[in-house]
Design an enzyme around this catalytic site. Structure first.
Site, PDB file in Angstrom:
ATOM      1  N   ILE A 162     -44.242  -9.014  22.805  1.00 19.40           N
ATOM      2  CA  ILE A 162     -44.530 -10.301  22.168  1.00 19.40           C
ATOM      3  C   ILE A 162     -43.385 -10.686  21.234  1.00 19.40           C
ATOM      4  O   ILE A 162     -42.951 -11.840  21.188  1.00 19.40           O
ATOM      5  CB  ILE A 162     -45.860 -10.231  21.389  1.00 19.40           C
ATOM      6  CG1 ILE A 162     -47.029 -10.008  22.359  1.00 19.40           C
ATOM      7  CG2 ILE A 162     -46.083 -11.506  20.575  1.00 19.40           C
ATOM      8  CD1 ILE A 162     -48.366  -9.780  21.678  1.00 19.40           C
ATOM      9  N   GLY A 184     -49.992  -7.567  25.914  1.00 19.84           N
ATOM     10  CA  GLY A 184     -50.658  -6.998  24.741  1.00 19.84           C
ATOM     11  C   GLY A 184     -49.738  -6.219  23.832  1.00 19.84           C
ATOM     12  O   GLY A 184     -50.047  -6.044  22.643  1.00 19.84           O
ATOM     13  N   GLU A 185     -48.598  -5.751  24.339  1.00 20.20           N
ATOM     14  CA  GLU A 185     -47.723  -4.899  23.543  1.00 20.20           C
ATOM     15  C   GLU A 185     -46.973  -5.727  22.498  1.00 20.20           C
ATOM     16  O   GLU A 185     -46.395  -6.763  22.803  1.00 20.20           O
ATOM     17  CB  GLU A 185     -46.709  -4.162  24.425  1.00 20.20           C
ATOM     18  CG  GLU A 185     -47.348  -3.188  25.407  1.00 20.20           C
ATOM     19  CD  GLU A 185     -47.709  -3.841  26.720  1.00 20.20           C
ATOM     20  OE1 GLU A 185     -47.921  -5.073  26.721  1.00 20.20           O
ATOM     21  OE2 GLU A 185     -47.786  -3.133  27.743  1.00 20.20           O
ATOM     22  N   ALA A 186     -46.969  -5.231  21.245  1.00 23.11           N
ATOM     23  CA  ALA A 186     -46.357  -5.972  20.139  1.00 23.11           C
ATOM     24  C   ALA A 186     -44.862  -6.171  20.349  1.00 23.11           C
ATOM     25  O   ALA A 186     -44.316  -7.242  20.042  1.00 23.11           O
ATOM     26  CB  ALA A 186     -46.612  -5.230  18.828  1.00 23.11           C
TER      27      ALA A 186
END
Length: 399
Positions: free
Chosen positions: A160, A155-157
């Site tokens: 990603i 979930g962490e930008a």
């Protein structure tokens, strides 16, 4: 008159000497045959001991590996540390990446979490992980599908971002000349992910048309436009088939049996043919499951531990044996179980007993203890059995 006297009766001295020599040689041959039998028995025992030692070693290694996989699925960092410390994976980025790429029984969210970590070792693992993927001569959207199916995006930008950068660099390496820079591939990959969401998320009412998708990607190829044909092919592909996002739904072995009561290798005796086969057993939820390999996702057989009994037994061929069996006063003639046949069909088991052989005495005793603890009792079974005994007693009295 003794048998020997009968043999010599009627023989002259020369004939008697010849017969004595024959008998002497016969005795020597019998002694030699017995000596060979003893040697063969000793060799067989040595071979069995060697097999048991190897089975014990393999069982310990398999148990450690499965424990490491479970730890990884619960906490990727701690699980990987355990696997590296116990020597199941070489302590270098390439070996770790290949282990994650194979993904045997690994939780894909845990893989994503590990690949997304920022420390130097994990970043190198991520680079090696994308190298495991082959994208040569593949369209970008198909390569992206392949990549995103091998793990679940965290979930962490920032995580990603690192993963998509690594993907873009690998795709451009495999397909030189398709894009002017890695950044073009990076931006277009995110545009594809956004297009997939817009086209297939029911909550998005305003579905983008092809023209809009082309317009959104103007000038991303180092200031130039990408060919409309390329963008059209990508758009139609995404419209026709949405991305499949991996879900950790508990369908794999390590999740389904995340915390078994016991697991390990046992030798199992066949039903119709009394041959012994090595099987991986998992005891969980009052059932005993057995597999041909630890990597199998589906069991070869399932034995519900309902109204069974267990005992130690002595077997002339195998050591450390025990068996599960039905009570003598029971209603059933065969144990309620299921297995897959040679054609993969699920069929009902025909065993009246299940006999197993453990590698060591301690392992045998532990299996007996754990299985005995897992055996469940159906009160209706006892009630019906009691009725049956009462009816048989009444019938005998009447006779």
């Amino acid at each position: 008159m003794t048998n020997e006297n009968v043999l010599f009766d009627g023989l002259n001295e020369a004939e008697g000497e010849i017969l004595k020599e024959i008998l002497r040689r016969k005795e020597i041959l019998l002694q030699e045959i017995q000596r060979l039998k003893d040697e063969i028995r000793d060799v067989d025992e040595d071979i069995e001991q060697m097999e048991e030692t190897e089975e014990t070693r393999s069982s310990n290694q398999a148990n450690q590996m499965l424990a490491g996989v479970k730890k990884f699925n619960a906490d990727a960092k701690k699980g990987m540390k355990y696997l590296l410390e116990h020597g199941h994976i070489e302590n270098n980025p390439k070996s770790v990446a290949q282990f994650l790429y194979r993904g045997e029984h690994l939780n894909k969210s845990a893989i994503g979490d590990y690949l997304g970590e920022r420390n130097d070792f994990n970043i190198e693992v991520l680079k090696e992980f994308v190298i495991c993927h082959e994208f040569t001569n593949k369209c970008l959207d198909k390569s992206l599908r392949q990549f995103l199916w091998s793990f679940r995006l965290p979930g962490e930008a920032q995580k990603i971002d690192r993963m998509m950068e690594a993907f873009a660099a690998r795709y451009c390496e495999c397909n030189p000349g398709v894009f002017r820079t890695d950044d073009t591939c990076y931006v277009l990959s995110f545009a594809i992910i956004m297009l997939n969401t817009s086209l297939h998320n029911p909550s998005v009412k305003d579905k983008p048309a092809l023209e809009r998708f082309i317009l959104m990607n103007r000038g991303i190829n180092d200031g130039a436009d990408l060919p409309n044909e390329l963008l059209s092919v990508i758009y139609e592909s995404i419209k026709k088939e949405p991305f499949k996002i991996p879900e950790d739904d508990g369908s794999n072995l390590s999740t389904a049996f995340f915390n078994p009561d016991k697991e390990g290798w046992l030798l199992k005796q066949g039903g119709r043919y009394k041959t012994w086969k090595r099987r991986w057993f998992i005891l969980s939820d009052n059932c005993l499951y057995y597999f041909e390999y630890t990597s199998d996702k589906e069991p070869k057989g399932i034995i519900p531990l309902e109204n069974l009994q267990i005992r130690e037994v002595t077997d002339p061929r195998k050591p450390n044996c025990f068996e599960m069996y039905l009570h003598e006063d029971g209603l059933m003639q065969t144990i309620k179980a299921a297995k897959t046949d040679s054609e993969g069909r699920v069929v009902e088991g025909k065993h009246s007993t299940y006999r197993m052989s453990a590698a060591t005495i301690d392992d045998k005793e532990d299996w007996i203890r754990c299985i005995r603890k897992s055996i469940s009792k159906d009160p209706y079974y006892d009630m019906i059995a009691a009725r049956k005994r009462k009816a048989e007693k009444t019938e005998n009295n009447q006779l």
